[in-house]
Design a protein around this motif. Structure first.
Motif, short mmCIF file in Angstrom:
data_model
loop_
_atom_site.label_atom_id
_atom_site.label_comp_id
_atom_site.label_asym_id
_atom_site.label_seq_id
_atom_site.Cartn_x
_atom_site.Cartn_y
_atom_site.Cartn_z
N TRP A 1 -4.98 -2.10 8.43
CA TRP A 1 -4.50 -0.76 8.12
C TRP A 1 -3.65 -0.76 6.85
CZ3 TRP A 1 -5.71 3.88 8.23
CH2 TRP A 1 -4.78 4.92 8.06
N SER A 2 -2.83 -1.78 6.66
CA SER A 2 -2.02 -1.83 5.44
C SER A 2 -2.89 -1.97 4.21
CB SER A 2 -1.02 -2.99 5.53
OG SER A 2 -1.68 -4.24 5.50
N GLN A 3 -3.96 -2.76 4.31
CA GLN A 3 -4.88 -2.93 3.19
C GLN A 3 -5.67 -1.65 2.93
OE1 GLN A 3 -5.62 -5.91 1.24
NE2 GLN A 3 -3.62 -6.48 2.04
N LEU A 4 -6.10 -0.99 4.01
CA LEU A 4 -6.89 0.23 3.86
C LEU A 4 -6.05 1.35 3.26
CD1 LEU A 4 -9.65 1.52 4.37
CD2 LEU A 4 -8.83 2.21 6.63
N ARG A 5 -4.80 1.45 3.67
CA ARG A 5 -3.92 2.48 3.10
C ARG A 5 -3.75 2.30 1.61
NH1 ARG A 5 1.61 2.76 6.20
NH2 ARG A 5 1.31 0.49 6.07
N ALA A 6 -3.66 1.05 1.16
CA ALA A 6 -3.53 0.80 -0.28
C ALA A 6 -4.76 1.32 -1.03
CB ALA A 6 -3.35 -0.70 -0.53
N ASN A 7 -5.94 1.15 -0.45
CA ASN A 7 -7.16 1.66 -1.09
C ASN A 7 -7.25 3.17 -1.03
OD1 ASN A 7 -8.34 -1.33 -0.27
ND2 ASN A 7 -9.33 -0.47 -2.07
N LEU A 8 -6.77 3.76 0.07
CA LEU A 8 -6.80 5.22 0.19
C LEU A 8 -5.86 5.88 -0.81
CD1 LEU A 8 -6.90 5.62 4.08
CD2 LEU A 8 -8.79 5.95 2.46
N ARG A 9 -4.77 5.19 -1.13
CA ARG A 9 -3.84 5.73 -2.11
C ARG A 9 -4.41 5.66 -3.52
NH1 ARG A 9 0.26 3.12 1.16
NH2 ARG A 9 0.14 1.28 -0.19
N ASN A 10 -5.33 4.74 -3.74
CA ASN A 10 -5.95 4.58 -5.06
C ASN A 10 -7.45 4.35 -4.89
OD1 ASN A 10 -6.31 4.27 -7.81
ND2 ASN A 10 -5.73 2.10 -7.80
N LYS B 1 -11.36 -4.65 6.11
CA LYS B 1 -11.18 -3.55 5.14
C LYS B 1 -12.33 -3.53 4.14
CE LYS B 1 -9.13 -4.28 1.57
NZ LYS B 1 -9.48 -4.70 0.17
#
Length: 253
Positions: A12-21, A109
């Protein structure tokens, strides 16, 4: 359950980073769509030489999904280099989290991103070019390619932990990925090439993944390409994931 929870937290932490960018996800799918639009008509033009009744879109589309998985996963290691520099990996390693979870969360991810990109590409191919893959074959082919991507991403993370800088990582990946792509038959089936090139391509495990994905797209589940490609892909992915897991456990940040 602890391992599953730890994997989910990393995922989830990795996916959130991609969703932000999400720009890299968009770029990752834009190139295959351009190939589909610009190279597809050329494949259609030589379709008669590919075999009687050959559908150029069922040949090109699964190969382009593999291209997304190949390059997207191969360059995943750049993210770990950035995290090493920022101290993210070091902070994760001092936690009780299993080292395998640190890798698996990242790999999952990458698999999810590939599935989203593949879905976009297939929708474009169906809407614009009338692609009609076998529904079950489509699902199985994307699953197989995702397994391939999991192995490649694991190897890329291991390379990133070893190289610790983008320039070294880029040199290694570019030296490997382009020949692998050309010898996998992504753009054209290797059976249209000379015998010596076909024999060379058989050594490339990803050529078997391409053949299996194309057979699944056609719904040819009994083809030997499906079984050979599946065994080769899963075996290679397990080996590469083992290498990646050991890199997370062994190397110091």
């Amino acid at each position: 359950m602890t391992f599953v929870r730890e994997t989910g937290l990393i995922f989830w932490s990795q996916l959130r980073a991609n969703l932000r960018n999400p720009v890299w996800v968009i770029i990752g799918v834009a190139q295959p769509i351009l190939y589909l639009l610009l190279f597809g008509p050329l494949v259609k033009g030589i379709a008669p030489s590919l075999g009687q009744g050959a559908d150029p879109w069922k040949i090109l589309t699964p190969a382009l999904i593999i291209q997304i998985g190949l390059f997207g996963s191969a360059f995943a290691g750049f993210g770990i280099v950035s995290e090493l520099r920022a101290g993210v990996v070091e902070r994760q390693r001092v936690t009780p989290a299993a080292r395998g979870a640190l890798l698996l969360g990242r790999v999952l991810k990458d698999m999810v991103l590939l599935i989203v990109q593949a879905a976009i590409l297939v929708v474009v191919a169906m809407a614009v070019f009338g692609l009609r893959p076998d529904p079950l074959g489509l699902v199985l082919s994307v699953l197989l390619i995702s397994i391939m991507a999991a192995g490649l991403a694991s190897a890329s993370y291991a390379l990133g932990l070893w190289a610790k800088q983008e320039s070294t990582l880029a040199s290694v990946i570019n030296s490997i990925s382009v020949p692998v792509m050309l010898l996998s038959g992504i753009l054209l089936p290797m059976n249209v090439g000379p015998t010596w090139l076909q024999n060379l391509a058989k050594v490339n495990p990803f050529s078997h993944t391409v053949d299996a994905a194309r057979a699944l797209f056609r719904g040819d589940f009994g083809s030997s390409d499906v079984w050979v490609g599946t065994v080769v892909t899963v075996a290679l992915a397990l080996v590469l994931m083992t290498v990646g897991a050991r890199s997370f456990a062994r190397d110091n940040a």
